[in-house]
Design a protein around this motif. Sequence first.
Motif, PDB file in Angstrom:
ATOM      1  N   HIS A  23       0.751  -0.985  -0.076  1.00 41.57           N
ATOM      2  CA  HIS A  23       0.284   0.162   0.143  1.00 41.57           C
ATOM      3  C   HIS A  23       0.566   0.993  -0.353  1.00 41.57           C
ATOM      4  O   HIS A  23       0.716   2.447   0.133  1.00 41.57           O
ATOM      5  CB  HIS A  23      -0.721   0.136   1.270  1.00 41.57           C
ATOM      6  N   LYS A  24       2.456   1.146   0.245  1.00 39.48           N
ATOM      7  CA  LYS A  24       3.084   2.288   0.082  1.00 39.48           C
ATOM      8  C   LYS A  24       4.175   2.607  -1.312  1.00 39.48           C
ATOM      9  O   LYS A  24       4.752   1.776  -1.750  1.00 39.48           O
ATOM     10  CB  LYS A  24       4.256   2.075   1.267  1.00 39.48           C
ATOM     11  N   ALA A  25       3.901   3.565  -2.002  1.00 43.94           N
ATOM     12  CA  ALA A  25       3.951   4.529  -3.311  1.00 43.94           C
ATOM     13  C   ALA A  25       5.793   4.293  -2.725  1.00 43.94           C
ATOM     14  O   ALA A  25       6.128   4.351  -1.816  1.00 43.94           O
ATOM     15  CB  ALA A  25       4.015   6.044  -2.954  1.00 43.94           C
ATOM     16  N   ASP A  26       6.957   4.467  -3.261  1.00 48.35           N
ATOM     17  CA  ASP A  26       8.313   4.702  -3.583  1.00 48.35           C
ATOM     18  C   ASP A  26       8.427   5.195  -2.416  1.00 48.35           C
ATOM     19  O   ASP A  26       8.966   6.332  -1.904  1.00 48.35           O
ATOM     20  CB  ASP A  26       8.889   5.648  -5.223  1.00 48.35           C
ATOM     21  N   GLN A  27       9.156   3.847  -1.315  1.00 49.47           N
ATOM     22  CA  GLN A  27       9.159   4.439  -0.100  1.00 49.47           C
ATOM     23  C   GLN A  27      11.170   4.877   0.093  1.00 49.47           C
ATOM     24  O   GLN A  27      11.344   5.608   0.406  1.00 49.47           O
ATOM     25  CB  GLN A  27       8.947   3.432   1.217  1.00 49.47           C
ATOM     26  N   ALA A  28      11.630   4.218  -0.988  1.00 47.91           N
ATOM     27  CA  ALA A  28      12.917   4.297  -1.321  1.00 47.91           C
ATOM     28  C   ALA A  28      13.218   5.677  -1.511  1.00 47.91           C
ATOM     29  O   ALA A  28      13.860   6.798  -0.964  1.00 47.91           O
ATOM     30  CB  ALA A  28      13.709   3.984  -2.209  1.00 47.91           C
ATOM     31  N   ALA A  29      12.196   6.256  -2.251  1.00 47.35           N
ATOM     32  CA  ALA A  29      12.504   7.716  -2.950  1.00 47.35           C
ATOM     33  C   ALA A  29      12.441   8.462  -1.852  1.00 47.35           C
ATOM     34  O   ALA A  29      12.426   9.545  -1.642  1.00 47.35           O
ATOM     35  CB  ALA A  29      12.315   7.857  -4.296  1.00 47.35           C
ATOM     36  N   PHE A  30      10.677   7.880  -1.123  1.00 44.71           N
ATOM     37  CA  PHE A  30      10.454   9.448  -0.245  1.00 44.71           C
ATOM     38  C   PHE A  30      11.633   8.757   0.879  1.00 44.71           C
ATOM     39  O   PHE A  30      11.815  10.605   1.043  1.00 44.71           O
ATOM     40  CB  PHE A  30       9.128   8.007   1.061  1.00 44.71           C
ATOM     41  N   LEU A  31      12.430   8.390   1.796  1.00 48.43           N
ATOM     42  CA  LEU A  31      13.220   8.580   2.093  1.00 48.43           C
ATOM     43  C   LEU A  31      14.824   9.403   1.423  1.00 48.43           C
ATOM     44  O   LEU A  31      15.789   9.715   2.246  1.00 48.43           O
ATOM     45  CB  LEU A  31      13.612   7.169   2.562  1.00 48.43           C
ATOM     46  N   ARG A  32      14.901   8.825   0.606  1.00 50.08           N
ATOM     47  CA  ARG A  32      15.865  10.192  -0.735  1.00 50.08           C
ATOM     48  C   ARG A  32      15.548  11.311  -0.201  1.00 50.08           C
ATOM     49  O   ARG A  32      16.940  11.858  -0.375  1.00 50.08           O
ATOM     50  CB  ARG A  32      16.202   8.873  -1.722  1.00 50.08           C
ATOM     51  N   ALA A  33      14.445  11.440  -0.195  1.00 50.26           N
ATOM     52  CA  ALA A  33      14.156  13.316  -0.165  1.00 50.26           C
ATOM     53  C   ALA A  33      14.464  13.890   0.918  1.00 50.26           C
ATOM     54  O   ALA A  33      13.834  14.830   1.083  1.00 50.26           O
ATOM     55  CB  ALA A  33      13.353  13.292  -1.051  1.00 50.26           C
ATOM     56  N   GLY A  34      14.354  12.822   1.852  1.00 48.61           N
ATOM     57  CA  GLY A  34      14.539  13.541   3.450  1.00 48.61           C
ATOM     58  C   GLY A  34      13.293  13.249   3.785  1.00 48.61           C
ATOM     59  O   GLY A  34      13.316  13.889   4.898  1.00 48.61           O
ATOM     60  N   GLY A  35      12.046  11.801   3.586  1.00 46.36           N
ATOM     61  CA  GLY A  35      10.953  12.292   4.176  1.00 46.36           C
ATOM     62  C   GLY A  35      11.530  11.459   5.390  1.00 46.36           C
ATOM     63  O   GLY A  35      12.546  10.494   5.643  1.00 46.36           O
ATOM     64  N   SER A  36      10.509  10.963   6.884  1.00 46.52           N
ATOM     65  CA  SER A  36      10.786  10.106   7.306  1.00 46.52           C
ATOM     66  C   SER A  36       8.878   9.232   8.138  1.00 46.52           C
ATOM     67  O   SER A  36       8.002  10.815   7.471  1.00 46.52           O
ATOM     68  CB  SER A  36      10.665  11.521   9.184  1.00 46.52           C
ATOM     69  N   THR A  37       8.816   8.519   8.312  1.00 47.91           N
ATOM     70  CA  THR A  37       8.005   7.519   8.523  1.00 47.91           C
ATOM     71  C   THR A  37       7.426   8.491  10.672  1.00 47.91           C
ATOM     72  O   THR A  37       6.539   7.780  10.985  1.00 47.91           O
ATOM     73  CB  THR A  37       7.985   7.041   8.494  1.00 47.91           C
ATOM     74  N   LEU A  38       8.434   8.986  10.855  1.00 49.75           N
ATOM     75  CA  LEU A  38       8.276   9.125  12.272  1.00 49.75           C
ATOM     76  C   LEU A  38       7.357  10.119  12.866  1.00 49.75           C
ATOM     77  O   LEU A  38       7.135  10.914  12.133  1.00 49.75           O
ATOM     78  CB  LEU A  38      10.077   9.927  12.865  1.00 49.75           C
ATOM     79  N   PHE A  39       7.177  10.113  13.626  1.00 52.96           N
ATOM     80  CA  PHE A  39       5.692  10.603  14.637  1.00 52.96           C
ATOM     81  C   PHE A  39       6.292  11.791  15.506  1.00 52.96           C
ATOM     82  O   PHE A  39       7.566  11.376  15.988  1.00 52.96           O
ATOM     83  CB  PHE A  39       4.951   9.976  15.367  1.00 52.96           C
ATOM     84  N   PRO A  40       5.962  13.010  16.281  1.00 52.35           N
ATOM     85  CA  PRO A  40       6.853  14.402  16.862  1.00 52.35           C
ATOM     86  C   PRO A  40       6.456  13.181  18.720  1.00 52.35           C
ATOM     87  O   PRO A  40       8.057  13.559  18.641  1.00 52.35           O
ATOM     88  CB  PRO A  40       5.678  14.945  17.504  1.00 52.35           C
ATOM     89  N   GLU A  41       5.693  12.825  18.677  1.00 49.28           N
ATOM     90  CA  GLU A  41       5.797  12.318  20.013  1.00 49.28           C
ATOM     91  C   GLU A  41       7.656  11.331  20.312  1.00 49.28           C
ATOM     92  O   GLU A  41       8.026  11.664  20.789  1.00 49.28           O
ATOM     93  CB  GLU A  41       5.409  10.994  20.471  1.00 49.28           C
ATOM     94  N   GLU A  42       7.701   9.965  19.051  1.00 49.92           N
ATOM     95  CA  GLU A  42       9.130   9.950  19.410  1.00 49.92           C
ATOM     96  C   GLU A  42      10.701  10.046  19.263  1.00 49.92           C
ATOM     97  O   GLU A  42      11.362  10.041  20.160  1.00 49.92           O
ATOM     98  CB  GLU A  42       8.461   8.381  18.514  1.00 49.92           C
ATOM     99  N   VAL A  43       9.677  11.206  18.337  1.00 50.53           N
ATOM    100  CA  VAL A  43      11.447  12.607  17.849  1.00 50.53           C
ATOM    101  C   VAL A  43      11.490  13.040  19.398  1.00 50.53           C
ATOM    102  O   VAL A  43      12.823  13.089  19.728  1.00 50.53           O
ATOM    103  CB  VAL A  43      11.169  12.987  16.709  1.00 50.53           C
ATOM    104  N   GLU A  44      10.658  13.526  19.978  1.00 50.35           N
ATOM    105  CA  GLU A  44      11.031  14.308  21.462  1.00 50.35           C
ATOM    106  C   GLU A  44      11.288  13.361  22.209  1.00 50.35           C
ATOM    107  O   GLU A  44      11.858  13.883  23.230  1.00 50.35           O
ATOM    108  CB  GLU A  44       9.353  14.963  21.482  1.00 50.35           C
ATOM    109  N   LEU A  45      10.740  12.424  22.441  1.00 49.38           N
ATOM    110  CA  LEU A  45      11.428  11.111  23.367  1.00 49.38           C
ATOM    111  C   LEU A  45      12.550  10.597  23.422  1.00 49.38           C
ATOM    112  O   LEU A  45      13.151  10.364  24.630  1.00 49.38           O
ATOM    113  CB  LEU A  45      10.792  10.927  23.898  1.00 49.38           C
TER     114      LEU A  45
END
Length: 285
Positions: A23-45
């Motif tokens: 169900h997920k479109a090109d994930q490698a391209a998304f990450l290469r472009a600086g995309g992130s799957t993280l949510f703010p809560e885990e980034v903060e902690l």
Amino acid sequence: MRTDIHETNRLSWNAATQAHNSHKADQAAFLRAGGSTLFPEEVELLGDVNGKRLVHLQCNAGQDTLSLAGLGARVTGVDISDTAVEFARGLAAESGIAGEFERADVYAWMDAAAREGRRFDLAFSSYGAVCWISDLAAWARGIAGILAPGGRFVLVDFHPAATMFDEEVRLAWPYSSGGEPIVTEAGVGDYVGDSAGALAPSGFVEGVTEFANPHRSVEFQWGVYEVAQALIDAGLRIQRLREWPYANGWTPFRGMRGESRRRFRTPEGVPDLPLMYGIVAVRPD
């Protein structure tokens, strides 16, 4: 420790992971472009992860792990699913983001890592992790054994108060099962497909439809107090404990209200519930 249950769940996750990633479109391209799957809560902690040795326990298919690598962490992902780890390794290669992925039962991996003297500044688990833990005390001891002095364990997970209710918000399960397994004959479902894009930040595609898992799954219902006490008993110090009245990427009840494309609250007319919680536990110097 129920290794027979772990094997049952490995098979169920192998099947489900293929559906999830369809169900997920090109994930490698998304990450290469600086995309992130993280949510703010885990980034903060987690705080600043740049240059830190980080192990992502129960990393699934590696999207969050590689998002953490994108923030500068030196990451190792560990998961029991062959399919998930194979996909994660491919995603690392295709995206050009450095990350090591190891397929293992998390208990066996932590025991081996501790014996080999491998130590990490951060250990991390998130979103539907604790419900697969069959022996909470052994899990917490394993985490303590792989943390460097001063190292931290960060957990963000769905709240057991929320998982007491069915989709109509009717009480259906206990707050804690006391270590007793809860069998789901339908196995791990296609929650990514059901999320309508909330779990596909790279873009949602239809992918697999009418997924039916041929393997059942077995989960455990652990109370927040049991998780926290296990970590304390393992010698860790609880530094932070958080609860949130919303869920990231998860809609357990019919008619949940979307605060955003990826965050949801209880349905109209239903009082707020704690839908997620977070723990930061530190190994003393």
